[in-house]
Design a protein around this motif. Sequence first.
Motif, short mmCIF file in Angstrom:
data_model
loop_
_atom_site.label_atom_id
_atom_site.label_comp_id
_atom_site.label_asym_id
_atom_site.label_seq_id
_atom_site.Cartn_x
_atom_site.Cartn_y
_atom_site.Cartn_z
N ILE A 235 0.83 -1.20 0.00
CA ILE A 235 0.00 0.00 0.00
C ILE A 235 0.87 1.26 0.00
CG2 ILE A 235 -1.74 1.32 1.26
CD1 ILE A 235 -2.74 -1.29 -0.01
N LEU A 236 0.53 2.16 -0.90
CA LEU A 236 1.10 3.50 -0.93
C LEU A 236 0.09 4.43 -0.25
CD1 LEU A 236 2.86 5.90 -1.84
CD2 LEU A 236 1.86 5.66 -4.13
N LEU A 237 0.49 4.97 0.89
CA LEU A 237 -0.38 5.90 1.63
C LEU A 237 -0.01 7.32 1.25
CD1 LEU A 237 -2.53 6.34 3.91
CD2 LEU A 237 -0.59 6.56 5.47
N THR A 238 -0.99 8.11 0.85
CA THR A 238 -0.76 9.50 0.49
C THR A 238 -1.74 10.38 1.27
OG1 THR A 238 -0.58 11.05 -1.38
CG2 THR A 238 -2.36 9.45 -1.48
N VAL A 321 -4.00 4.41 -0.85
CA VAL A 321 -4.93 4.89 0.17
C VAL A 321 -4.64 6.36 0.40
CG1 VAL A 321 -5.72 4.69 2.55
CG2 VAL A 321 -5.11 2.62 1.26
N ASP A 322 -5.67 7.18 0.29
CA ASP A 322 -5.54 8.63 0.45
C ASP A 322 -6.21 9.04 1.75
OD1 ASP A 322 -5.09 11.29 0.00
OD2 ASP A 322 -6.60 11.52 -1.57
N LEU A 323 -5.43 9.59 2.68
CA LEU A 323 -5.92 9.97 3.99
C LEU A 323 -6.18 11.47 4.06
CD1 LEU A 323 -6.49 9.49 7.04
CD2 LEU A 323 -4.01 9.70 7.42
N THR A 324 -7.36 11.85 4.55
CA THR A 324 -7.71 13.26 4.74
C THR A 324 -8.22 13.44 6.17
OG1 THR A 324 -8.36 13.56 2.42
CG2 THR A 324 -9.21 15.16 4.01
N CYS A 328 -10.18 19.26 6.48
CA CYS A 328 -9.10 19.69 5.58
C CYS A 328 -9.65 19.77 4.17
CB CYS A 328 -7.92 18.72 5.64
SG CYS A 328 -6.53 19.25 4.61
N GLN A 329 -10.10 20.95 3.79
CA GLN A 329 -10.80 21.11 2.52
C GLN A 329 -9.90 20.87 1.32
OE1 GLN A 329 -12.29 25.10 3.08
NE2 GLN A 329 -14.19 24.38 3.99
N THR A 330 -8.65 21.33 1.40
CA THR A 330 -7.78 21.21 0.23
C THR A 330 -7.53 19.74 -0.14
OG1 THR A 330 -5.87 21.44 1.70
CG2 THR A 330 -6.65 23.42 0.59
N TYR A 331 -7.19 18.93 0.85
CA TYR A 331 -6.92 17.52 0.56
C TYR A 331 -8.21 16.75 0.24
CZ TYR A 331 -1.91 17.28 1.31
OH TYR A 331 -0.54 17.41 1.16
N GLU A 332 -9.32 17.14 0.86
CA GLU A 332 -10.56 16.41 0.58
C GLU A 332 -11.04 16.67 -0.84
OE1 GLU A 332 -14.72 15.12 2.68
OE2 GLU A 332 -13.53 16.71 3.59
N LEU A 348 -4.72 1.41 -10.48
CA LEU A 348 -4.60 0.86 -9.13
C LEU A 348 -5.88 1.07 -8.33
CD1 LEU A 348 -1.00 2.03 -8.13
CD2 LEU A 348 -1.73 -0.31 -8.66
N PRO A 349 -6.24 0.10 -7.49
CA PRO A 349 -7.37 0.30 -6.57
C PRO A 349 -7.10 1.49 -5.65
CG PRO A 349 -6.71 -2.00 -6.63
CD PRO A 349 -5.65 -1.24 -7.36
N PHE A 350 -8.16 2.18 -5.27
CA PHE A 350 -8.03 3.42 -4.52
C PHE A 350 -9.04 3.45 -3.39
CE2 PHE A 350 -9.34 7.80 -3.68
CZ PHE A 350 -8.13 8.45 -3.50
N LEU A 351 -8.58 3.92 -2.22
CA LEU A 351 -9.46 4.10 -1.07
C LEU A 351 -9.20 5.47 -0.47
CD1 LEU A 351 -11.47 2.93 1.08
CD2 LEU A 351 -9.45 2.17 2.35
N HIS A 352 -10.28 6.25 -0.32
CA HIS A 352 -10.16 7.56 0.33
C HIS A 352 -10.77 7.47 1.72
CE1 HIS A 352 -11.48 12.01 0.70
NE2 HIS A 352 -10.23 11.88 1.11
#
Length: 377
Positions: A235-238, A321-324, A328-332, A348-352
């Motif tokens: 997993i790449l977490l961003t 996986v994208d964590l917000t 946090c309006q900018t990242y969301e 790639l599969p993606f999860l926010h």
Amino acid sequence: MNCTALERIKSITERNVLNLQAAKAAGRPVVGEFCIYSPMELAMAAGAIPVSLCGTKNDAIPAAETVLPRSICPLIKSSFGFALQDSCPYLAASDLIVGDTTCDGKKKMFELLGRRKPLFLLQLPQTQDADALAYWRAQYVKLLHFYEERFHTVITEERLRASIRLMNRFRTALKRVYDSAMRDPAPLGGMELLECGFRLSFMADKELAVTLLEELDAELQQCDPPAERAGRPRILLTGVPTGMGSHKLIHLLENCGASVVCIDNCSAYKKTRLLIDEEKDPLTALAERYLETPCAVMSPNPRRYETLRRLARDFRADGIVDLTWQGCQTYEIEAHSVKTFARDDLGLPFLHVVTDYSSTDVEQLKVRVEAFLEMIG
């Protein structure tokens, strides 16, 4: 993994506060910084010790909510809560604070924080073109003069170049440790990667930090990765910054059977991007490299997608996986574009995930994470 070098980092950094207090007693000032856009090299060239002040713990948030809106992000509330409670030893040790106008919530919080501590606010441009670079360099010139006046010193070009060389060595050594997770299986788990970078961000002695990282890298080159990590989804977490105390998603991903191999945020892998050109005019080189940081406050923010493409390839990610943080309006908002990029460009599969520092939604997040990992297969 039983890693003696990592255990040494933990044991030494447990004494960070005592070492910081000893340095202050010897006459060295301390500069508290909240964001990756604040140049550590300038503080070091002024003879100061830069330390990170971003709040990563939930227990300071209730105090902050007596002043700040509950709807803003937990990072801002945690940071300000520590100031209200006077419970952060690094903030207490700081002779002054450097803030950055990254988002509206932070810059208004800094107005309140500036009533408690001397504060210099860097006015960050929201673009990354030539005009923004000239403006940003001018901000660094103002910060340089502020340090000189405040600490009764002169920041020479020689001192600035020396601090640039030292921080380049630190970031290169840190990158080598992070890059060890390109191996399959990775020798360090996501929590170990997080803790290593987090603990070292408070070290007063950067030369010692470089030595510790080089020792860890040498040990990782010789060790056999844990067999149980083989075959796990990589997993790449961003997304937003994480730290010890705000690590629940990383912990959850790994408990559910994933291997977090890269943490692409400004408290982890983004730091390693900041290798400064040692041949250029130092202030220009600093401004240029720091301004390139691909934060969601930048509009447009093309470097984030360039970085994700490279990291997904180099770390052989099976999913993103994208964590917000909540509020946090900018990242969301940017998460929509990241999702499209991950699925359409990278395949790639993606999860926010939108969450806060509390544990109230752990079971709900666990269901989502398990379903995501099952989809990866």
